[in-house]
Enzyme design. Structure first.
Site, short mmCIF file in Angstrom:
data_model
loop_
_atom_site.label_atom_id
_atom_site.label_comp_id
_atom_site.label_asym_id
_atom_site.label_seq_id
_atom_site.Cartn_x
_atom_site.Cartn_y
_atom_site.Cartn_z
N HIS A 1 59.73 -42.93 44.83
CA HIS A 1 60.37 -42.51 46.08
C HIS A 1 60.64 -41.01 46.12
O HIS A 1 60.87 -40.45 47.18
CB HIS A 1 61.62 -43.35 46.40
N ASP B 1 59.42 -47.99 40.13
CA ASP B 1 59.64 -46.80 40.97
C ASP B 1 59.31 -45.51 40.21
O ASP B 1 60.19 -44.75 39.83
CB ASP B 1 61.10 -46.81 41.44
N SER C 1 67.84 -39.56 40.82
CA SER C 1 66.57 -40.27 40.90
C SER C 1 65.53 -39.50 40.11
O SER C 1 65.40 -38.29 40.26
CB SER C 1 66.12 -40.38 42.35
#
Ligand code: ARG
Ligand code: GLU
Length: 696
Positions: A83, A219, A627
């Site tokens: 992402h 991810d 992230s």
């Protein structure tokens, strides 16, 4: 006696060792180093941060200013989340080469794809510049006078700082402006896409699983940093070569087990752990609900269109993900604040603070802080909510209103100085081009009809049929001619006529009122932080996240979100197959992955029970910006890739509850398995350093 002491120490450590915090890497010696080692870490503070020798921090890069990434090979190979690389993956995708849907793997260096504008920044060193930044600053100064003194000091500090030509400098406030740290940085601008799994792996579970455990998302995506011949940062050139890092993270094949130490090293964006109860009330009861409603209305339209049309799916993928992510987070945040009783806990804390003020005779100095907060937040509420909603409508969801907003800025620039004409038109045109790259007028009109009634009672969708801005050609025509001609055409445009009074209201009323109160709130928050640390020095204080490099640590640990429910900390490929819904836009599983599962063809990536781990949980205190951060084991090896938090603990940006706040990481063995067995990109595995720290 000795035994008791040990027990006592053990209990005390158990209690303090898991309370979160995002710590400054150059200040770990002492308390943090001890805590980490008592959790099982073998690392010293210097292994993590060192100015004179290479250390872990040299492998950690700020990815495009928003996410974190880490170097995992001597050839500048970079790991981050799917992402985080999403908009790059999207921008290279088309109906013919649908990298979003099918994934992408460069099988040679030559196939790696450059990305315009993408950068990765490393921290060379960190300096405490508090004294120099606050020299001459006094408590009596107005917020404005204080800021201008600090600005002057900042210039002097920057001037006095030694650095190489190609390096940059950043200075950021910590502890609400009670401390300042300086960062010397190195920014690389040739960063190429190396690989990404299909969305059915990299975004598996999509919005349904987002912010939720148990999780089964792979991810991750991979990039590579390129440097010039001297290994220095350089703009893109085909002559650039793979960057040779000062340090890269070895990857552990032994993985983790419940109870293992983990540390997450990255660039957390923003937290607000020292807000007064009144502020939390306002956020959860007023700001979040209205923002949630606006995003929800927009998402309904966008989601339906994406599902119906593949072209729109690609065009709106990145926008949709951005809108959906905060939408769901705010919902979780509100639930968590309520369930944890955070507001009541803060109130109790505030009454303890007030008592301590009395006991220590500091009432005259600090006794007005809490009542002032109440007064200011009360005054703040209406304008704060309205300004937030304006931003949601004019910047986050509706694209035509965003174009109108930029047009207004262009008009202002031209009126201020007619010599600005060419520059202002050019910059507005560039904005328009960027929006039109992924624009669908029907989707946007639907969004307008859905969100605008939540902001104002005058809604007129017919502007979509009359305006020049929904089409790049007609917009370009509007921007031809002399300044006067352009402004006349602009002011005759239906969308502009509609939006202009709302934008004017924003500039002349909302924004000034907001800033006026917000400045006072910030000044008070600075004073509150000073007071807390003075009056209750025994509490645990860490600086709020501010997009600077931080260390957070904890251990692999499940959690009990409600009565009789306990969540294990590790998920397996079996769980992916359990969730599999053929053809579903969120839970489809590629044939090849199902085949590998059926054959149990996991190679060296299975755990000791022969299962393939997918994700795991830790007690590391993380937030947005973390992230892509590495989860590092007790010896400095990479074991996981941070990408999310659990639903019940999403409120940790405001209130961290060690019982239920958990971060979610992809197990590195799943990453390697996908690269090797699924994608066949063995060349990438070969350049990494794979280790077996547990088999010594
Ligand atoms: N919740 C994670 C984060 O805050 C993952 C976001 C991925 N986006 C999505 N819409 N699934 O960034
Ligand atoms: N997914 C988030 C990000 O993009 C990290 C998860 C979180 O907010 O904790 O930074």
């Amino acid at each position: 006696m000795r035994f008791l002491k040990i027990i006592f120490f053990f209990i005390a450590f158990q209690m303090t060792a898991q309370q979160g915090g995002m710590w400054i890497p150059s200040l770990l010696e002492g308390m943090n180093e001890d805590e980490m080692q008592s959790l099982g870490s073998k690392l010293t503070a210097q292994d993590i941060y060192d100015v004179n020798n290479s250390s872990l921090k040299d492998a950690i890069g700020h990815f495009n200013g928003g996410c974190t990434s880490e170097v995992i090979s001597p050839k500048g190979l970079l790991l981050t989340n799917h992402h985080c690389g999403f908009s790059q993956i999207q921008s290279h995708s088309s109906l013919e080469n649908d990298y979003l849907r099918d994934g992408f793997w460069a099988m040679t260096l030559e196939e790696e794809i450059p990305n315009d504008g993408l950068f990765v920044e490393f921290i060379v060193r960190i300096e405490d510049v508090t004294d120099a930044m606050l020299a001459g600053v006094t408590n009596e100064m107005s917020p404005r006078a204080r800021q201008s003194k600090i600005d002057i000091n900042r210039n002097a500090v920057v001037k006095a700082t030694q650095k190489e030509d190609w390096q940059g400098i950043k200075i950021r406030p910590f502890y609400k402006g009670n401390a300042y740290y300086l960062f010397v940085t190195e920014r690389f601008e040739d960063v190429r896409l190396v690989g990404a799994p299909p969305s059915s792996i990299g975004k598996f579970g999509s919005d349904t699983d987002n912010w939720v455990w148990p999780r089964h998302t792979g991810d991750f995506s991979m990039f590579r940093i390129y440097a010039d011949k001297n290994n220095r940062p350089a703009k893109y050139s085909k002559d650039n070569v793979p960057y040779k890092p000062k340090h890269f993270l070895p990857v552990s094949l032994d993985g983790i087990e419940e109870g293992d130490f983990t540390m997450v090293f990255g660039f957390p964006g923003r937290t607000n752990e020292y807000l007064p109860a009144v502020a939390i009330e306002q956020i959860t009861q007023k700001v979040n609900p209205s923002n949630i409603a606006i995003r929800e209305a927009a998402l309904k339209v966008i989601d339906a269109n994406m599902k119906a049309d593949d072209q729109i799916r690609i065009q709106y993928a990145s926008k949709q993900a951005r809108i959906a992510n905060a939408w769901k987070k705010w919902i979780g945040e509100n639930l968590g604040i309520q369930k944890s009783g955070a507001i009541a806990i803060k109130r109790k804390f505030e009454s303890d603070f007030t008592k301590a003020l009395k006991a220590k005779g500091m009432e005259t100095e600090y006794g007005t802080i809490l009542p002032e907060f109440s007064r200011l937040y009360n005054e703040f509420e209406a304008v704060n909510v309205k300004r937030n909603n304006f931003i949601e409508v004019f910047f986050r969801t509706n694209e035509l209103m965003q174009m109108a907003f930029r047009a207004f800025q262009m008009e202002q620039a031209i009126i201020a100085n007619p010599n600005n004409l060419d520059k202002a038109v050019e910059s507005f045109k560039n904005r328009l081009k960027r929006i039109h790259k992924n624009y669908n007028v029907n989707v946007d009109k639907g969004v307008y009809q859905a969100v605008m009634p939540l902001y104002t009672s005058t809604v007129d969708a017919s502007i979509y049929d009359k305006t020049a801005f929904t089409d790049m050609d007609s917009a370009s025509k509007l921007l031809e001619g002399t300044g006067d001609e352009i402004l006349e055409k602009l002011n005759n445009d239906a969308a502009y006529q509609y939006a202009k009074p709302l934008i004017k209201e924003f500039y002349t009323k909302l924004e000034p009122e907001f800033q006026q109160i917000n400045t006072q709130i910030n000044a008070l928050q600075t004073k509150y932080m000073t007071a807390l640390m003075k009056v209750m020095p025994e509490e645990r204080y860490f600086p709020d996240a501010n997009s600077t490099l931080r260390v957070t640590y904890g251990k692999v640990n499940g959690y009990a979100p409600r009565d009789a429910v306990y969540y294990d900390p590790v998920t397996y490929l079996d769980g992916v197959i359990e969730k599999y819904v053929p053809g579903d836009y969120e839970f489809d599983v590629p044939q090849k992955l199902r085949d590998l599962y059926d054959a149990k063809d996991y190679g060296q990536y299975a755990d000791k029970n022969g299962k393939l781990p997918i994700c795991f949980l830790g007690t590391n205190h993380t937030t947005g910006g973390n992230s892509g951060s590495p989860a590092i084991d007790a010896e400095g090896n990479l074991v996981g890739l941070n990408f999310d938090r659990v639903w019940e603990g999403t409120m940790s940006d405001i209130y961290y509850d060690p019982e239920i706040c958990r971060n979610i990481m992809v197990d590195l063995r799943y990453v390697l398995f996908i690269v090797d067995k699924y994608a066949g990109a063995k060349r990438l595995i070969d350049e990494m350093k794979l280790v077996h720290p547990k088999k010594k």
